[in-house]
Design an enzyme around this catalytic site. Structure first.
Site, PDB file in Angstrom:
ATOM      1  N   MET A  74       0.808  -1.226   0.000  1.00 56.32           N
ATOM      2  CA  MET A  74       0.000   0.000   0.000  1.00 56.32           C
ATOM      3  C   MET A  74       0.840   1.276   0.000  1.00 56.32           C
ATOM      4  SD  MET A  74      -3.137  -0.936  -0.117  1.00 56.32           S
ATOM      5  CE  MET A  74      -3.865   0.665   0.231  1.00 56.32           C
ATOM      6  N   ARG A  75       2.182   1.125   0.025  1.00 58.05           N
ATOM      7  CA  ARG A  75       3.006   2.326   0.080  1.00 58.05           C
ATOM      8  C   ARG A  75       2.806   3.194  -1.164  1.00 58.05           C
ATOM      9  NH1 ARG A  75       7.691   0.315   1.575  1.00 58.05           N
ATOM     10  NH2 ARG A  75       7.487   0.923   3.750  1.00 58.05           N
ATOM     11  N   ALA A  76       2.592   2.564  -2.325  1.00 57.33           N
ATOM     12  CA  ALA A  76       2.409   3.333  -3.550  1.00 57.33           C
ATOM     13  C   ALA A  76       1.178   4.227  -3.463  1.00 57.33           C
ATOM     14  CB  ALA A  76       2.294   2.385  -4.743  1.00 57.33           C
TER      15      ALA A  76
END
Length: 692
Positions: free
Chosen positions: A274-276
């Protein structure tokens, strides 16, 4: 004196990415990829001069912020009110590729800690970079153990230094900026994901732009102070705009429509984790603030995707970074339509206002894709960073050798020609090949070696500054002399000669040199596809183990170095994909060329041990007595102590066993293509060691 940021010519994506990180450090830094000589380092150093000043507590070596000091700061406790606070410019701290661990995280005086019970700590570069910029040039060449420390600090916002039970912790929140030349090797995926944004840079092919670059650089070199003074007004404009964007940032609204577009884009491009999504949201918000808006538009989401996703969508090291812009536009449009259909008919919802239907642009500057920091963009906007063409392949366009032989094909009219390059078969998980013995090379993941990291196997007197203390050995060395030294209390009376450092055993990286037979006897497309698939698998394994790789091919009348030893396995894969076949089999020439490459590499890097991988069916043709010449060349390599593996590519019901004879001359073990697979080999490493 630093070259002015506003004086940079072109490089719109690079300038925009750096400015966005200046506006919102939460974006997470930027990785700059590109060929040498494209102003990567110049741009990074220039933008640091535009960052707002930071408030610090006088006397604090860890840059604690007045009013909210770190309660665990080694220089604390600090006054609660932050009395006597001062302002200083944000720091740009450069991390050299060859830095030691102590230089990065700081050094703890173990001798004073044991003898006096005090924490005498000398801060490292992570402490200096707190609330500033940590810049790593050639970040892809950074040693693995330093990469691990960077990952830990970036994830936790703090640095921990521990030595034999004595520990120090300090805050370490910084903007991570790295530059790299992809030809020299790729980054580990874990570190790659830590960079918020990535940009690809290349020298302009426009004559006028190149002329302007040279003109400005010559003017700067002739009189840096006068050049900086000439660009001072533009620098102040950019500095002011960054400050205004930072002030506006908390007011920027990220509506549901924009969030839906961000989530849909990340899902469509199948990025991991989910970092993107989070980075895209922060980047789009910063883009809106930079444009002077308080609403995130669809164009902000699109630009954020072009900066935040290319390096995250790579599925393996050989995938070039980049995005399909048509797919991106389709995804954004579909998400916008879904957001509109989800809203109530006639309702003036946030989703409608954020969708980008109406483009409020109060500054009239065309948004973040229009004007750059120093004026209008020449190309009208910040487009997607596109993967650059790989360097010219010395082997791909070469004329075929003109040797004559039974395995040579002929075109109509009798002119000989080479076989077209066969595609590589699907790569697989390869069995680990190691160099026997115990080395002392650069830390890696292949062969056994004495390294700074790993399990402790003994102790020794330190030759220079004390590294890793071996506590038991130190106490044992000092214990017999405590009465003679007048010990009267619980403390241990130490002398410098008592100190012992740990001897550790870990893994090293090696030079894996591939010698590939590309002659006519290998030209059958199914066989060559299998060979390329096997070598590609070994290249992937070399990437994961942080090795250097090289590629020598032989066919026709001689051999050539298709890829000089490098850390870039991408380049190796590209050369392999274009490898043509045809002609005779000059086995001796290939082995002698490998011997020369290894001789030169030993002079350049004597501590890096080589592993030779010969991929052939063992045939030798051309010239007088080619088999005997090949055997003598193989014995020459064996005499130099080179560890080797022969991959036997011979197929069919009748086998001549020539590759096995070659392996015997090399002092190596012969394995078939099928035996390279990790799930089919049970004792390959033992066989390699036994053969050595």
């Amino acid at each position: 004196m630093t070259y002015p940021f506003s004086a940079l010519v072109g490089q719109d994506d690079l300038r925009l990415a750096l400015v966005l990180n200046a506006v919102s450090p939460a974006v997470g830094g930027v990785l700059v990829r590109g060929e040498k000589g494209t102003a990567k380092s110049t741009a990074v150093r220039a933008v640091a001069a535009l960052l707002p000043d930071v408030g610090v507590i006088p006397g604090c070596r860890f840059s604690c912020e007045p009013g909210s000091a770190d309660p665990q700061c080694p220089d604390g406790p600090h006054p609660a009110e932050g009395g006597g606070a001062s302002q200083r410019p944000a720091r740009l701290v450069e991390l050299p590729v060859g830095a030691s661990e102590d230089r990065l995280v700081g050094a703890l005086d173990i001798e004073r800690a044991l003898a006096e019970g005090v924490k005498a700590f000398e801060p490292g570069l992570l402490a200096a970079a707190h609330r500033g910029v940590l810049y790593v040039d050639e970040v892809n060449l950074l040693h693995d153990h330093l990469v691990d420390l960077l990952l830990d600090a970036a994830a936790m916002g703090a640095s921990y230094v521990e030595r034999e039970g004595v520990s120090v912790r300090h805050a370490a929140r910084f903007l991570l900026v790295g530059t790299m030349n992809p030809e020299e090797g790729e980054l580990r995926p874990q570190l790659l994901d830590r960079f918020g944004l990535t940009v690809e840079v290349a020298a302009s092919r426009e004559t006028d732009e190149r002329v302007e670059v040279v003109r400005r650089r010559l003017a700067y070199d002739a009189d840096p102070a006068a050049f900086a003074a000439r660009w001072a007004p533009q620098e102040q404009q950019v500095r002011t705009r960054i400050a205004e964007a930072r002030a506006l940032l908390p007011e920027v609204r990220l509506g549901d429509a924009a969030l839906r577009q961000i989530a849909a884009t990340c899902a469509a491009f199948e990025v991991d984790g989910m970092r993107a999504d989070i980075v895209m949201a922060r980047t789009a918000t910063a883009l809106a603030a930079w444009a002077g808006r308080t609403v995130v538009l669809a164009e902000d989401v699109r630009q954020a995707a072009l900066l935040a996703l290319p390096h995250r969508r790579r599925r393996n090291p050989f995938d070039a970074p980049g995005l399909d812009e048509d797919k991106l536009d389709e995804t954004l449009e579909r998400a916008r339509s879904e957001a509109e259909s989800a809203s109530e008919p006639g309702a003036n919802s946030d989703s409608d206002s954020d969708s980008g239907e109406d483009d409020p642009d109060p500054d009239g500057d065309g948004g973040p894709g229009g004007d750059g920091p120093d004026g209008p963009d020449d190309d009208g906007g910040g487009g997607a960073p596109q993967p650059q063409d790989s360097p010219a392949d010395p082997g791909a366009g070469a004329e075929p050798a003109q040797g004559q032989g039974h395995d040579r094909t002929a075109a109509p009219g009798g002119a000989p020609h080479e076989q077209p390059a066969a595609p590589a078969a699907e790569p697989f998980t390869a069995r680990t090949l190691t160099v026997p013995g115990l080395g002392e090379g650069a830390a890696g993941r292949r062969s056994r070696a004495r390294t700074a990291q790993g399990r402790t196997t003994g102790a020794r007197r330190p030759e220079g500054a004390l590294g890793r203390l071996h506590l038991a050995a130190t106490v044992q060395a000092a214990a017999p002399y405590q009465r003679a030294r007048g010990r009267s209390g619980p403390g241990l009376v130490l002398r410098r000669d008592d100190l012992r450092e740990a001897v550790r055993e870990g893994r090293e990286s090696n030079l894996v040199l591939f010698v590939v037979d590309a002659s006519g006897s290998m030209a059958a497309r199914q066989r060559m596809s299998a060979v390329k698939g096997a070598v590609l698998s070994l290249l992937l394994d070399a990437y994961q183990r942080r090795d250097k790789v090289g590629l020598v091919t032989f066919r026709g009348t001689g051999a050539e170095v298709a890829l000089p030893p490098t850390s870039s396995v991408d380049a190796g894969a590209a050369r392999l994909e274009k490898l043509p076949t045809g002609g005779r089999t000059p086995l001796a020439a290939g082995l002698l060329k490998a011997h020369e490459v290894l001789r030169v590499e030993r002079l350049r890097d004597p501590s890096r041990r080589p592993l030779l991988v010969v991929v052939t069916d063992g045939r030798a043709t051309g010239g007088p007595d080619p088999v005997a010449l090949g055997a003598r060349a193989a014995r020459l390599l064996a005499a130099s102590g080179t560890a080797a593996v022969v991959v036997d590519c011979e197929t069919g019901p009748v086998r001549l066993g020539l590759a096995g004879a070659l392996a015997a001359d090399l002092g190596a073990v012969a394995v078939t293509l099928g035996e390279l697979r990790a799930d089919t080999v049970s004792a390959l490493v033992k066989d390699v060691r036994r053969a050595a």
